[in-house]
Design a protein around this motif. Structure first.
Motif, PDB file in Angstrom:
ATOM      1  N   ASP A   1       0.808  -1.201   0.387  1.00 54.72           N
ATOM      2  CA  ASP A   1      -0.270   0.038   0.298  1.00 54.72           C
ATOM      3  C   ASP A   1       0.613   1.661  -0.280  1.00 54.72           C
ATOM      4  O   ASP A   1       2.008   1.059   0.548  1.00 54.72           O
ATOM      5  N   ASP A   2       0.350   2.306  -0.669  1.00 55.25           N
ATOM      6  CA  ASP A   2       1.840   3.490  -0.623  1.00 55.25           C
ATOM      7  C   ASP A   2       0.598   4.737  -1.569  1.00 55.25           C
ATOM      8  O   ASP A   2      -0.705   3.940  -1.173  1.00 55.25           O
ATOM      9  N   GLN A   3       1.539   5.810  -1.448  1.00 63.13           N
ATOM     10  CA  GLN A   3       0.341   6.803  -1.647  1.00 63.13           C
ATOM     11  C   GLN A   3      -0.462   6.393  -2.821  1.00 63.13           C
ATOM     12  O   GLN A   3      -1.163   8.052  -3.480  1.00 63.13           O
ATOM     13  N   ARG A   4       1.031   6.317  -3.773  1.00 66.83           N
ATOM     14  CA  ARG A   4      -0.726   6.054  -5.708  1.00 66.83           C
ATOM     15  C   ARG A   4      -1.511   4.649  -5.471  1.00 66.83           C
ATOM     16  O   ARG A   4      -2.622   4.997  -6.449  1.00 66.83           O
ATOM     17  N   SER A   5      -2.097   3.717  -4.539  1.00 63.56           N
ATOM     18  CA  SER A   5      -2.577   2.442  -4.686  1.00 63.56           C
ATOM     19  C   SER A   5      -2.271   2.026  -3.659  1.00 63.56           C
ATOM     20  O   SER A   5      -1.398   2.209  -2.830  1.00 63.56           O
ATOM     21  N   THR A   6      -2.741   0.540  -3.807  1.00 61.78           N
ATOM     22  CA  THR A   6      -3.516  -0.235  -2.639  1.00 61.78           C
ATOM     23  C   THR A   6      -2.781  -1.542  -3.018  1.00 61.78           C
ATOM     24  O   THR A   6      -2.694  -2.443  -4.490  1.00 61.78           O
ATOM     25  N   ALA A   7      -2.153  -2.171  -1.915  1.00 60.14           N
ATOM     26  CA  ALA A   7      -1.567  -3.888  -2.676  1.00 60.14           C
ATOM     27  C   ALA A   7      -2.395  -4.659  -3.048  1.00 60.14           C
ATOM     28  O   ALA A   7      -2.279  -5.442  -3.987  1.00 60.14           O
ATOM     29  N   LEU A   8      -3.630  -4.917  -2.408  1.00 57.83           N
ATOM     30  CA  LEU A   8      -5.228  -5.315  -3.144  1.00 57.83           C
ATOM     31  C   LEU A   8      -4.960  -5.397  -4.712  1.00 57.83           C
ATOM     32  O   LEU A   8      -5.034  -6.404  -5.674  1.00 57.83           O
ATOM     33  N   TYR A   9      -5.560  -3.624  -4.891  1.00 55.39           N
ATOM     34  CA  TYR A   9      -5.185  -3.188  -6.498  1.00 55.39           C
ATOM     35  C   TYR A   9      -4.961  -3.538  -7.529  1.00 55.39           C
ATOM     36  O   TYR A   9      -4.723  -4.451  -8.061  1.00 55.39           O
ATOM     37  N   ARG A  10      -3.294  -3.599  -6.296  1.00 54.00           N
ATOM     38  CA  ARG A  10      -1.975  -4.098  -7.300  1.00 54.00           C
ATOM     39  C   ARG A  10      -2.010  -4.987  -8.234  1.00 54.00           C
ATOM     40  O   ARG A  10      -1.856  -5.870  -8.984  1.00 54.00           O
ATOM     41  N   LYS A  11      -1.854  -6.291  -6.571  1.00 52.71           N
ATOM     42  CA  LYS A  11      -1.939  -8.349  -6.801  1.00 52.71           C
ATOM     43  C   LYS A  11      -2.737  -8.154  -7.498  1.00 52.71           C
ATOM     44  O   LYS A  11      -3.363  -9.008  -9.077  1.00 52.71           O
ATOM     45  N   THR A  12      -4.746  -7.491  -7.171  1.00 48.22           N
ATOM     46  CA  THR A  12      -5.292  -8.392  -7.926  1.00 48.22           C
ATOM     47  C   THR A  12      -5.550  -7.311  -9.735  1.00 48.22           C
ATOM     48  O   THR A  12      -5.971  -8.812 -10.672  1.00 48.22           O
ATOM     49  N   VAL A  13      -5.223  -6.563 -10.069  1.00 48.36           N
ATOM     50  CA  VAL A  13      -5.254  -6.176 -11.349  1.00 48.36           C
ATOM     51  C   VAL A  13      -3.846  -6.599 -12.215  1.00 48.36           C
ATOM     52  O   VAL A  13      -3.916  -7.356 -13.534  1.00 48.36           O
ATOM     53  N   ALA A  14      -2.637  -6.914 -11.568  1.00 47.15           N
ATOM     54  CA  ALA A  14      -2.025  -7.497 -12.507  1.00 47.15           C
ATOM     55  C   ALA A  14      -2.142  -8.999 -12.420  1.00 47.15           C
ATOM     56  O   ALA A  14      -1.907  -9.461 -13.398  1.00 47.15           O
ATOM     57  N   LEU A  15      -2.880  -9.687 -11.188  1.00 45.55           N
ATOM     58  CA  LEU A  15      -3.198 -11.127 -12.190  1.00 45.55           C
ATOM     59  C   LEU A  15      -4.332 -11.309 -13.142  1.00 45.55           C
ATOM     60  O   LEU A  15      -3.874 -12.187 -14.226  1.00 45.55           O
ATOM     61  N   ARG A  16      -5.876 -10.191 -13.438  1.00 46.80           N
ATOM     62  CA  ARG A  16      -6.017 -10.071 -14.444  1.00 46.80           C
ATOM     63  C   ARG A  16      -5.412  -9.650 -15.925  1.00 46.80           C
ATOM     64  O   ARG A  16      -5.991 -10.264 -16.674  1.00 46.80           O
ATOM     65  N   LEU A  17      -4.343  -8.932 -15.756  1.00 44.80           N
ATOM     66  CA  LEU A  17      -4.084  -8.488 -16.844  1.00 44.80           C
ATOM     67  C   LEU A  17      -3.580  -9.933 -17.433  1.00 44.80           C
ATOM     68  O   LEU A  17      -3.493 -10.368 -18.773  1.00 44.80           O
ATOM     69  N   LEU A  18      -3.057 -10.818 -16.517  1.00 43.67           N
ATOM     70  CA  LEU A  18      -1.802 -12.421 -16.666  1.00 43.67           C
ATOM     71  C   LEU A  18      -2.814 -13.054 -17.378  1.00 43.67           C
ATOM     72  O   LEU A  18      -2.572 -13.246 -18.430  1.00 43.67           O
ATOM     73  N   ARG A  19      -4.192 -12.698 -16.900  1.00 45.00           N
ATOM     74  CA  ARG A  19      -5.438 -13.677 -16.807  1.00 45.00           C
ATOM     75  C   ARG A  19      -5.576 -13.604 -18.304  1.00 45.00           C
ATOM     76  O   ARG A  19      -6.045 -14.666 -19.302  1.00 45.00           O
ATOM     77  N   ALA A  20      -6.030 -12.120 -18.964  1.00 38.65           N
ATOM     78  CA  ALA A  20      -6.340 -11.576 -20.308  1.00 38.65           C
ATOM     79  C   ALA A  20      -5.309 -12.119 -21.267  1.00 38.65           C
ATOM     80  O   ALA A  20      -5.815 -12.254 -22.181  1.00 38.65           O
ATOM     81  N   PHE A  21      -3.853 -11.920 -20.899  1.00 36.42           N
ATOM     82  CA  PHE A  21      -2.861 -12.101 -21.979  1.00 36.42           C
ATOM     83  C   PHE A  21      -3.154 -13.797 -22.010  1.00 36.42           C
ATOM     84  O   PHE A  21      -3.458 -14.463 -23.665  1.00 36.42           O
ATOM     85  N   LEU A  22      -2.838 -14.970 -21.519  1.00 38.96           N
ATOM     86  CA  LEU A  22      -3.413 -16.154 -20.997  1.00 38.96           C
ATOM     87  C   LEU A  22      -4.675 -16.466 -22.053  1.00 38.96           C
ATOM     88  O   LEU A  22      -4.431 -17.334 -22.885  1.00 38.96           O
ATOM     89  N   LEU A  23      -5.932 -15.601 -21.656  1.00 41.29           N
ATOM     90  CA  LEU A  23      -6.638 -15.881 -22.465  1.00 41.29           C
ATOM     91  C   LEU A  23      -5.765 -16.049 -23.736  1.00 41.29           C
ATOM     92  O   LEU A  23      -7.227 -16.274 -25.154  1.00 41.29           O
ATOM     93  N   GLN A  24      -4.921 -14.600 -24.231  1.00 45.78           N
ATOM     94  CA  GLN A  24      -5.792 -14.028 -25.761  1.00 45.78           C
ATOM     95  C   GLN A  24      -4.864 -15.691 -26.955  1.00 45.78           C
ATOM     96  O   GLN A  24      -5.517 -14.986 -27.465  1.00 45.78           O
ATOM     97  N   LEU A  25      -4.172 -16.127 -25.835  1.00 43.50           N
ATOM     98  CA  LEU A  25      -3.020 -17.345 -26.738  1.00 43.50           C
ATOM     99  C   LEU A  25      -4.674 -18.607 -26.991  1.00 43.50           C
ATOM    100  O   LEU A  25      -3.969 -19.464 -27.892  1.00 43.50           O
ATOM    101  N   LYS A  26      -5.891 -18.325 -26.207  1.00 44.06           N
ATOM    102  CA  LYS A  26      -6.444 -19.271 -26.647  1.00 44.06           C
ATOM    103  C   LYS A  26      -6.875 -18.989 -28.339  1.00 44.06           C
ATOM    104  O   LYS A  26      -7.754 -18.272 -28.229  1.00 44.06           O
ATOM    105  N   PRO A  27      -7.395 -19.813 -28.246  1.00 47.12           N
ATOM    106  CA  PRO A  27      -8.105 -19.636 -30.105  1.00 47.12           C
ATOM    107  C   PRO A  27      -9.458 -19.380 -29.862  1.00 47.12           C
ATOM    108  O   PRO A  27     -10.432 -19.820 -28.804  1.00 47.12           O
ATOM    109  N   VAL A  28     -10.130 -18.697 -30.565  1.00 45.33           N
ATOM    110  CA  VAL A  28     -11.500 -17.820 -30.718  1.00 45.33           C
ATOM    111  C   VAL A  28     -11.881 -18.907 -30.390  1.00 45.33           C
ATOM    112  O   VAL A  28     -12.142 -20.118 -31.932  1.00 45.33           O
TER     113      VAL A  28
END
Lengths: 710, 282
Positions: free
Chosen positions: B255-282
């Protein structure tokens, strides 16, 4: 819109664009001394001892013992000292100042001062102040102000209601971030104190110095230097700096300069009051027929202007809506935070955010479209306001709404749920702003404006109001020139100097154009009649409230303002479904601010005001933790950049005010107050949830949406 | 203010061999970090050695199969160079504002070693190496070995960061996301740089780096290995969840003056998931 509205080149633009404008920090003199303030590093403590470093010759310490008169900054309650006495009440409170010829040395010496404290349990939040379990900061119960007013029969309305809706809203701090940090230069010459600096209210500074020095008024002179923005931040706070600079000048006999570093300015000057606003609505036949609004402001360590900020918040509590049964309660709480103060809107942004968001929520609950729901409650000409004042002019909200709905294609867009992979939302707000000083303020001020026609047939505007970016150098010249039928270039309007100008009141409350401009208009009319070529003619007038204005300051009954401006905003947002980042894509505004005195300047006010309101609703996060702000630099306190600005589309509806110059009303604050609720409504629309708090941070949305998912 | 302005790289290295300096190129981090009070020069902890003007420390070139960027190359030059892979250019284009990018250098961003340094996640996924020079030695280290903690790295006081080099990846998928406090002049709340390559449904390359979510940028090769050589059809929900959970062990923000630990972690993992999903065939 007549000739007066046609844009002209701003008189202050060339020097500001070319960089030749001289701000306070651009002035230097031989043998000038620089001052640095030594501040409390405790939020609340008794000062046990102060150990000073050895001072080289030419350096001096100035503290509470060097205040020749009263160590109190003149405001409403006069509880705020220039220098802390035995107790400090906020982190950063000035304790003493060091003056000397070399900045480096002054910096070193000021860092070498050792202060021992005995901590007192601090109070930070509205709740802690309200509970009153720790030694109170102010009086017996921490209340700088405790007010109440009523209209109709609120208890009856709640008794007979079909339904009662209760909600609680929160708003955060907001820091002004004017381009130019605050600063003053002071001199003591021939028994007189002169102060030059960045300010909105030269006579506030003058009156503060009269009290602080115990001098007769002819021994104090205050001159405004070109001011790089104020937004209310330079309303009351400059008196603090002027005092310290002047004490140093008085003690040393030298010219002294005290200009804040940006970091000092961000952390230690006034900010917008955080609020907690509870609204309870009595609903009958799907309409709000009764309302109780309970407003609590976190006011910081000293009273400052908080009582008046609270009044404006309370008088805006029902927004643009006629509700016949009203109870409004208000309290301003003392806390161990830097004193909170004036900021564009002055209490109204908090109240308007709350009532607008409440009305949206109630409309949704009733299954009604918020725009139609709001229109059904809107004020009309002849209605009485929450304080029982009479709306004498046409209230053109239907026309304003129609225009903005069409311009923004609101209803077509409202159907949209996604756009380019983002969650799409659109929000609407409708609001008013009371023009000029609140309550009996203008009556107490009795502003004086003067025009001096010189022998060379040029005319000097002599008023104490300042240019700080909002345009009076241009608009007031236009008003005077147009009445007199002379070229604008023949009208002179210099930065005010209290030796030369009468007290036309402070440059605040969106009063300069309407109140002072209106007064100048009447002075110019008289001057025109008395005009004698080649001769000097001076005309002066004192402001008088229109006789039909009735106000009782003890009961808050009657016309809280002589006139109102009105507006509606529509905001489009896109929210990233992964990160919940909010992008404000488009901002629409339609305002009735009377006759615009210059359409371009008004457009600038609209863009700037709305962007400041959008920042207030989204990016501008200031958290208070362990006695200090977490965001205390401009790296961490985030205001919108040009890249964050939406596209603007604006229009005006003109209902002139007969006492305003050419029909002008108020503009500067109006443009800010409606943005936050429109942003909030748009984000609610995008995410399908209700929100109760600004700033709306992605961090908060993530938590709310996770709850929603579970 | 005192400092040394060497005329050449050799002169700079000679000076560094004799005493401690603080090398300064664009100054966009150091001027801010060591600022004191208004109108006073910053107070550097040791004598500044100005290196921004040294020609040998500037330039971008292709050498064999590698791109070589000299340490004092301006961020804006890298942003505009067609030789530079887009993942790095994208990251730089979102740093600060044009004025800062016209002063700031890539070497400065690397040596500053901030967990929120925006060139770092792309350089991590590019397997970039940094070359350090001292009067008598030349060392080459992977960037993830070079950076050891927030503001900490392996540069010795007698060394200068000379260049950064990497092979241009042949990837089919790419993602760069900076989540900042606003759109310009913003520090990162978090950032994610990812590259992957899938050919005939087979994932033959997968790399992902995260900024501002731990004391140093995060890249975990052991997890990448699990994704690599999979067939895209194997990217089941369960598998993706497993990968996301594994990264969750490595992402430890604050947690710091820019964001929260929870937000950083959750969003980082969401973006990871989004990237993995990009690799999946449509």
């Amino acid at each position: 819109m007549g000739d007066i509205s046609k844009p002209v080149r701003r008189f202050d633009a060339p020097e500001k664009i070319m960089g030749t404008a001289r701000y306070v920090d651009d002035y230097f003199e031989e043998e000038m001394l620089f001052v640095r303030i030594v501040r409390s590093t405790r939020p609340r403590a008794r000062i046990k001892s102060i150990k000073l470093p050895k001072l080289p010759s030419g350096y001096c310490v100035v503290d509470k013992n060097d205040v020749p008169g009263e160590n109190r900054i003149k405001m409403i309650f006069d509880d705020w000292p220039f220098f802390a006495e035995d107790v400090v009440n906020f982190y950063g409170e000035p304790i003493l100042a060091i003056a000397g010829p070399d900045r480096e040395k002054v910096y070193e010496l000021s860092n070498a001062v050792k202060i021992e404290y005995e901590d007192i349990p601090p109070i930070y939040t509205i709740e802690e102040s309200e509970e009153n379990k720790r030694p109170p900061i102010f009086g017996e119960n921490n209340l700088f102000a405790d007010y109440f007013y009523e209209k109709g029969d609120p208890d009856g309305a709640f008794r007979d209601a079909d339904q009662i809706v209760e909600e609680e809203f929160r708003t955060g701090f907001q820091e002004h971030i004017y381009l130019e940090p605050q600063g003053m230069i002071a001199k003591y010459e021939d028994g007189r104190i002169t102060v030059f600096g960045s300010m909105q209210c030269p006579y506030y500074v003058k009156n503060a110095l009269i009290k602080a020095f115990g001098f007769p008024e002819d021994r104090i002179r205050v001159v405004q230097t070109t001011t790089g923005g104020g937004f209310g931040g330079k309303e009351e706070y400059p008196s603090q700096i002027a005092g310290i600079a002047a004490f140093c000048a008085y003690k040393t006999g030298k010219t002294v300069k005290l200009v804040y570093d940006r970091a000092e300015d961000v952390e230690f000057t006034t900010k917008r009051h955080p609020s907690r606003i509870r609204i309870k609505g009595a609903i009958k036949d799907k309409r709000v027929v009764g309302i109780e609004v309970d407003i609590a402001l976190n006011a910081g360590a000293y009273a400052g202007l908080s009582s008046v900020v609270l009044q404006r918040a309370m008088f805006a509590a029902t927004g643009a809506y006629r509700i016949d049964n009203v109870r409004v309660l208000g309290k301003a709480f003392a806390t161990n935070i830097v004193p909170l103060g004036a900021f564009r809107g002055f209490g109204a942004p908090q109240a308007i955010f709350a009532i607008e968001t409440f009305m949206n929520h109630v409309a949704k609950k009733m299954g009604e479209d918020p725009v139609r729901f709001k229109l059904a409650h809107r004020y009309k000409k002849g209605d009485t306001t929450a304080t029982g004042g009479l709306l004498r002019s046409e209230v053109r909200l239907p026309e304003i709404t129609e225009k903005i709905i069409e311009m923004s294609e609101y209803y077509e867009k409202k159907k949209q749920k996604e756009k380019d992979g983002k969650l799409y939302g659109i929000g609407f707000s409708m609001f008013l702003h009371g023009c000029g000083f609140t309550g009996n303020g203008e009556e107490v001020l009795k502003s004086i404006a003067r025009l001096k026609k010189r022998k060379d047939d040029k005319v000097e505007i002599l008023i104490s109001n300042v240019e700080m970016g909002q345009g009076p150098q241009t608009t007031l010249r236009k008003v005077v020139a147009q009445v007199l039928g002379i070229p604008m270039e023949d009208v002179i309007y210099e930065n005010p100097d209290t030796d030369k100008v009468p007290d036309s009141g402070p440059t605040v409350a969106s009063r300069t154009a309407m109140i002072v401009g209106g007064l100048l208009y009447r002075v110019a009319k008289e001057l025109k009649e008395k005009w004698k070529e080649g001769e000097e003619v001076v005309v002066e007038k004192q402001y008088r409230h229109p006789e039909y204005i009735k106000w009782d300051q003890s009961t808050f009954k009657g016309d809280a303002y002589p006139e109102y401006s009105w507006g509606a905003n529509v905001i489009e947002v896109e929210v990233d479904p992964l990160t919940y980042e909010i992008e404000v894509k488009k901002a629409y505004a339609v305002f009735d601010l009377g006759t615009p005195l210059d359409k371009k300047i008004i457009e600038g006010q609209i863009h700037g005001g709305m962007l400041q309101g959008i920042g207030y609703a989204t990016l501008e996060v200031m958290e208070f933790e362990n006695g200090r702000f977490k965001q205390r630099t401009i790296t961490d306190y985030i205001i919108p950049t040009a890249m964050d600005a939406p596209l603007f589309e604006t229009d005006l509806v003109v209902e002139p005010y007969k006492n305003g110059p050419f029909g002008a009303k108020c503009a500067g604050e109006l443009t800010l107050v409606g943005a936050a609720p429109a942003v909030c409504a748009a984000v609610e629309d995008a995410l399908g949830i209700n929100l109760y708090e600004i700033p709306i941070r992605p961090e908060k949305l993530l938590v709310l949406m996770n709850k929603e998912d579970n | 203010m005192e400092g040394l302005i060497p005329e050449s790289l050799d002169e700079a290295l000679e000076a560094l061999s004799e005493r401690k300096f603080i090398p300064i190129a664009g100054g966009t981090d150091l001027m801010v970090r060591y600022k004191r009070w208004k109108n006073l020069p910053p107070s550097f902890p040791s004598l500044p050695l100005f290196i921004g003007h040294i020609a040998e420390l500037s330039g971008i070139e292709k050498k064999d199969d590698e791109i070589v960027i000299k340490a004092a190359t301006l961020l804006s030059e890298i942003e505009q160079s067609p030789l530079v892979p887009s993942i790095l250019r994208k990251a730089i284009s979102q740093m600060a504002a044009p004025g800062i990018r016209n002063m700031g250098t890539i070497g400065g961003n690397i040596v500053n070693s901030s967990p929120a340094g925006d060139t770092l996640p792309p350089l991590y996924v590019l397997d970039a190496k940094v070359v350090l020079l001292s009067k008598n030695e030349r060392r080459c280290l992977f960037i993830y070995d070079f950076i050891t903690g927030p503001g900490k790295n392996q540069r010795r006081d007698d060394e200068l960061l000379y260049e950064v080099r990497f092979k241009v990846p042949k990837h089919t998928h790419e993602m760069y996301r900076k989540v900042g406090t606003r759109k310009a002049n913003a520090l990162s709340k978090l950032s994610v740089a990812a590259l992957a390559s899938s050919r005939d449904g087979k994932i033959d390359d997968f790399r992902i780096g995260f900024g501002a979510v731990a004391p140093t940028p995060v890249r975990v090769k052991s997890i990448e290995e699990k994704v690599k050589s999979r067939h895209v059809s194997e990217l089941s929900d369960d598998f993706i969840n497993e990968i996301v959970n594994e990264y969750g062990e490595w992402i430890k923000p604050i947690d710091d003056q820019r964001s929260t630990a929870l937000y950083r972690k959750t969003v980082a993992l969401r973006l990871l998931r989004a990237f993995l999903l990009q690799l999946k065939p449509v």
